[in-house]
Design a protein around this motif. Structure first.
Motif, PDB file in Angstrom:
ATOM      1  N   ASP A 140     -26.746  11.346  -9.077  1.00 25.57           N
ATOM      2  CA  ASP A 140     -25.748  10.543  -8.355  1.00 25.57           C
ATOM      3  C   ASP A 140     -26.289   9.962  -7.044  1.00 25.57           C
ATOM      4  OD1 ASP A 140     -24.115  11.164 -10.432  1.00 25.57           O
ATOM      5  OD2 ASP A 140     -22.644  12.292  -9.274  1.00 25.57           O
ATOM      6  N   HIS A 192     -27.994  17.733  -9.938  1.00 24.74           N
ATOM      7  CA  HIS A 192     -27.417  18.230  -8.684  1.00 24.74           C
ATOM      8  C   HIS A 192     -26.235  19.143  -8.977  1.00 24.74           C
ATOM      9  CE1 HIS A 192     -24.978  14.698  -9.561  1.00 24.74           C
ATOM     10  NE2 HIS A 192     -24.066  15.073  -8.693  1.00 24.74           N
ATOM     11  N   HIS A 237     -22.065  17.702 -13.822  1.00 22.89           N
ATOM     12  CA  HIS A 237     -23.466  17.705 -14.259  1.00 22.89           C
ATOM     13  C   HIS A 237     -23.955  19.124 -14.580  1.00 22.89           C
ATOM     14  CE1 HIS A 237     -23.946  13.524 -12.728  1.00 22.89           C
ATOM     15  NE2 HIS A 237     -22.945  13.935 -11.981  1.00 22.89           N
ATOM     16  N   HIS A 275     -23.051  19.447  -8.857  1.00 24.42           N
ATOM     17  CA  HIS A 275     -21.642  19.085  -9.001  1.00 24.42           C
ATOM     18  C   HIS A 275     -21.191  19.439 -10.410  1.00 24.42           C
ATOM     19  CE1 HIS A 275     -21.601  16.042  -5.424  1.00 24.42           C
ATOM     20  NE2 HIS A 275     -21.558  17.302  -5.050  1.00 24.42           N
ATOM     21  N   HIS A 325     -26.689  12.383  -1.960  1.00 25.68           N
ATOM     22  CA  HIS A 325     -25.353  12.524  -2.541  1.00 25.68           C
ATOM     23  C   HIS A 325     -24.881  13.975  -2.437  1.00 25.68           C
ATOM     24  CE1 HIS A 325     -22.115  12.192  -5.495  1.00 25.68           C
ATOM     25  NE2 HIS A 325     -22.667  13.193  -6.144  1.00 25.68           N
TER      26      HIS A 325
HETATM   27 ZN   LIG Z   1     -22.154  14.191  -8.070  1.00 25.22          ZN
END
Ligand SMILES: [Zn+2]
Length: 285
Positions: A175, A76, A81, A78, A152
């Motif tokens: 997540d 994802h 990551h 963020h 998330h």
């Molecule tokens: Zn995250």
């Protein structure tokens, strides 16, 4: 000169959780990194918090296998990551929304970029955007990429390594699932989460889980029972928020008016979202 206080980065040793499926922990964000090795190729799951960390992770593949690394999957969008992708010299796979997000980072990503001393131009979009499903072939095995809906974040992509015979299925859930902190594992409902569809995303994940080993984005692997419990906590949070909002309880009082299953600080943005989604009703008389 700008000063950046970059917390110390480090990476643990690899550990094998199933045949050909290796994990390590990348600090300072305690991200679980995966490496899936097939007969002809390997794939990295998540890339750490900075391009430098991504490059180190890429170099660490050689500790485990001689087959070439052919892809890196981003679970994802963020920073902890994704930002490492720029340091990994293989094609990236990620949810299609990352392409727009890379072109126009949201405020949270911008803050993350500034903190890491990076510019938006250094944020690398995946070369293989996935809308609903994708596959990375590794020879005698494959990794399936599945979008189970927003949760998330708007870009959660599950990486599923099908089992065979004695070999268990392994699901990298990003997540969508959280097993940290150990004493009270708490899914993080941030500003870009979607609590409403997260509950449904976990339901879909339950449908895939069976006896699988489920690898959260942070923390140790879990099983379907853990997933069920965490999904239940999210569902209860959504239900309670809907109920309080429908009863006209102001958001400012909601914390103390419900038996919340998760710490308030972690769920407040999700409760706020549910409140914002309840249509304001006209007085009936
Ligand atoms: Zn995250």
């Amino acid at each position: 000169m700008a000063t950046h206080t970059t917390p110390t980065e480090s990476e643990s040793a690899w550990r094998e959780v199933a045949a050909g499926v290796h994990l390590l922990t990348a600090e300072p964000d305690t991200v679980t990194i995966g490496l899936v090795v097939g007969s002809e190729a390997a794939v990295l799951i998540d890339t750490g918090s900075t391009p430098a960390q991504g490059a180190r992770l890429r170099a660490r593949v050689a500790e485990v296998t001689d087959v070439p690394l052919v892809a890196a999957v981003i679970t994802h969008g963020h920073r902890d990551h994704w930002f490492g992708l720029a340091g990994v010299d293989v094609p990236g796979y990620g949810h299609e929304s990352l392409v727009d997000l890379a072109a126009a980072p949201d405020p949270e990503l911008q803050t993350g970029l500034a903190r890491a001393g990076l510019t938006a131009a250094e944020l690398r979009a995946p070369e293989h955007p996935v809308s609903l499903a994708g596959v990375v072939a590794l020879g005698d095995r494959r990794v399936e990429l599945i979008f189970v809906g927003a949760g998330h974040s708007r870009s959660d992509l599950v990486a599923l390594v099908p089992g065979e015979g004695e070999r268990p299925t392994v699901i990298f859930a990003g997540d969508l699932v959280e097993s940290l902190p150990e004493e009270q594992p708490t899914p993080q409902i941030g500003p870009d989460a979607d609590l409403g569809s997260w509950v449904d995303a976990v339901g879909q994940l339950m449908g895939l889980a069976g006896d699988a080993i489920i690898v959260p984005g942070h923390g140790a692997p879990v099983d379907a029972r853990f997933l069920d419990t965490q999904g239940g906590d999210l569902a209860q949070t959504r239900f309670l928020a809907q109920q309080l909002a429908a009863d006209g309880v102001p958001l400012a009082e909601a914390e103390h008016r419900g038996e919340w299953p998760l710490p308030w600080a972690a769920i407040e943005p999700g409760v706020r979202q549910v409140y914002a989604g309840i249509p304001k009703r006209l007085p009936l008389i």
